[in-house]
Design an enzyme around this catalytic site. Structure first.
Site, PDB file in Angstrom:
ATOM      1  N   VAL A 173     -27.679   3.706  15.531  1.00  0.00           N
ATOM      2  CA  VAL A 173     -28.092   2.556  14.466  1.00  0.00           C
ATOM      3  C   VAL A 173     -28.553   3.372  13.085  1.00  0.00           C
ATOM      4  CG1 VAL A 173     -29.461   0.727  13.813  1.00  0.00           C
ATOM      5  CG2 VAL A 173     -28.895   1.118  16.399  1.00  0.00           C
ATOM      6  N   HIS A 174     -27.577   3.316  12.248  1.00  0.00           N
ATOM      7  CA  HIS A 174     -27.627   3.926  11.063  1.00  0.00           C
ATOM      8  C   HIS A 174     -27.561   3.075   9.923  1.00  0.00           C
ATOM      9  CE1 HIS A 174     -27.183   7.795   8.478  1.00  0.00           C
ATOM     10  NE2 HIS A 174     -26.748   7.173   7.885  1.00  0.00           N
ATOM     11  N   SER A 175     -28.742   3.069   9.035  1.00  0.00           N
ATOM     12  CA  SER A 175     -28.847   2.084   7.672  1.00  0.00           C
ATOM     13  C   SER A 175     -28.124   3.150   6.400  1.00  0.00           C
ATOM     14  CB  SER A 175     -30.114   1.941   7.301  1.00  0.00           C
ATOM     15  OG  SER A 175     -30.834   1.247   8.190  1.00  0.00           O
ATOM     16  N   GLU A 176     -27.274   2.393   6.104  1.00  0.00           N
ATOM     17  CA  GLU A 176     -26.548   2.661   4.711  1.00  0.00           C
ATOM     18  C   GLU A 176     -27.312   3.450   4.037  1.00  0.00           C
ATOM     19  OE1 GLU A 176     -23.136   0.969   1.620  1.00  0.00           O
ATOM     20  OE2 GLU A 176     -25.070  -0.306   2.050  1.00  0.00           O
ATOM     21  N   CYS A 177     -26.719   4.751   3.147  1.00  0.00           N
ATOM     22  CA  CYS A 177     -27.291   5.549   2.257  1.00  0.00           C
ATOM     23  C   CYS A 177     -26.128   6.190   1.545  1.00  0.00           C
ATOM     24  CB  CYS A 177     -28.305   6.693   3.044  1.00  0.00           C
ATOM     25  SG  CYS A 177     -29.126   7.698   1.778  1.00  0.00           S
ATOM     26  N   CYS A 183     -32.716  13.332   1.163  1.00  0.00           N
ATOM     27  CA  CYS A 183     -32.850  12.634   2.571  1.00  0.00           C
ATOM     28  C   CYS A 183     -31.828  13.528   3.559  1.00  0.00           C
ATOM     29  CB  CYS A 183     -32.338  11.123   2.584  1.00  0.00           C
ATOM     30  SG  CYS A 183     -30.650  10.990   2.169  1.00  0.00           S
ATOM     31  N   CYS A 191     -29.926  11.730   5.601  1.00  0.00           N
ATOM     32  CA  CYS A 191     -29.049  10.644   6.149  1.00  0.00           C
ATOM     33  C   CYS A 191     -27.807  11.197   6.525  1.00  0.00           C
ATOM     34  CB  CYS A 191     -28.948   9.383   5.271  1.00  0.00           C
ATOM     35  SG  CYS A 191     -30.524   8.785   4.915  1.00  0.00           S
ATOM     36  N   ARG A 209     -33.861   1.511   2.866  1.00  0.00           N
ATOM     37  CA  ARG A 209     -34.907   0.859   3.650  1.00  0.00           C
ATOM     38  C   ARG A 209     -34.806  -0.733   3.518  1.00  0.00           C
ATOM     39  NH1 ARG A 209     -39.351   5.281   3.374  1.00  0.00           N
ATOM     40  NH2 ARG A 209     -38.234   6.934   4.617  1.00  0.00           N
ATOM     41  N   ASP A 240     -40.843  -0.370   4.453  1.00  0.00           N
ATOM     42  CA  ASP A 240     -39.535  -0.674   5.220  1.00  0.00           C
ATOM     43  C   ASP A 240     -39.145  -1.729   5.462  1.00  0.00           C
ATOM     44  OD1 ASP A 240     -37.349  -0.222   6.951  1.00  0.00           O
ATOM     45  OD2 ASP A 240     -38.111   1.603   7.928  1.00  0.00           O
ATOM     46  N   ARG A 291     -36.271  -3.276   6.518  1.00  0.00           N
ATOM     47  CA  ARG A 291     -35.088  -3.145   7.556  1.00  0.00           C
ATOM     48  C   ARG A 291     -35.304  -4.306   8.802  1.00  0.00           C
ATOM     49  NH1 ARG A 291     -33.724   3.131   8.264  1.00  0.00           N
ATOM     50  NH2 ARG A 291     -35.783   3.036   8.560  1.00  0.00           N
TER      51      ARG A 291
END
Length: 207
Positions: A59-63, A74, A76, A103, A136, A138
């Protein structure tokens, strides 16, 4: 394909379409999703993870700065690449790519937070709070809804972040194992990673 909506812990994700996505780590199928707020997310699916007992999932949060612009502030981008490589080696799995930049505070606010860090020597938590944001913000409910739409409810999670484990579990996903994902440490992000370990409880043990 037929579009469908799935709810997880009162969070909705509507699947909008899919297509073949060849990559250097193998061929994925990219699935588009839209949440109840109109935000767009994608899942990269390799093989048939719904048929696997516990597929690998990231599960990867956009960066944008790390994933696309190669920032070394970072880890990421290297984490995303490492996850796709490991799923490619396994032959099946999912990368859930959430549009939760910075985040959850958004790209432009993340750049403002970077400026606070540069000018004041603040860490990532202090910078977010100085701008009036949570450390954070998210929400992993949409990730759980996306996984359920793909038929994945039990998995092995590629993450150093225990909050992702808790967030998915709270939304009805069974995380059988947390697998560390160590990539991208460099002199520019040393303090960033130390903050994640000390203040967010991230685990950086060797896998």
């Amino acid at each position: 394909m037929t579009t469908k909506s799935v709810s997880s812990a009162n969070v909705q994700a509507r699947e909008t379409g899919d297509a073949r996505l060849p990559t250097q780590w193998g061929q994925f199928c990219i699935h588009g999703f839209e949440d109840a707020h109109g935000s767009e997310h994608v899942a990269l699916v390799m093989g048939d993870p719904a048929a696997a007992e516990a597929p690998l999932v990231r599960v990867h949060s956009e960066c944008l700065t790390g994933d696309a612009l190669f920032s070394q502030r970072c880890d990421c981008g290297p984490q995303l690449e490492a996850a796709m490589r490991r799923i490619g080696e396994a032959g099946t799995g999912v990368v859930v790519y959430l549009r939760q930049e910075g985040r959850g505070i958004g790209l432009l606010n993340k750049i403002r937070a970077y400026g606070v860090q540069d000018r004041e020597g603040a860490d990532t938590i202090e910078a977010n709070e100085a701008l009036g944001f949570a450390p954070d913000a998210r929400d992993y409910g949409v990730a759980a809804a996306m996984l359920q739409a793909l038929g994945v409810t039990r998995l092995r999670l590629l993450t150093n972040n225990p909050q992702k484990v808790h967030g998915l579990a709270a939304a009805g996903i069974e995380v059988l194992e947390r697998l560390p994902l160590l990539a991208g440490r460099n002199p520019h992000n040393h303090a960033y990673l130390e903050t994640k370990a000390a203040r967010f409880g991230h685990h950086f043990e060797r896998d």
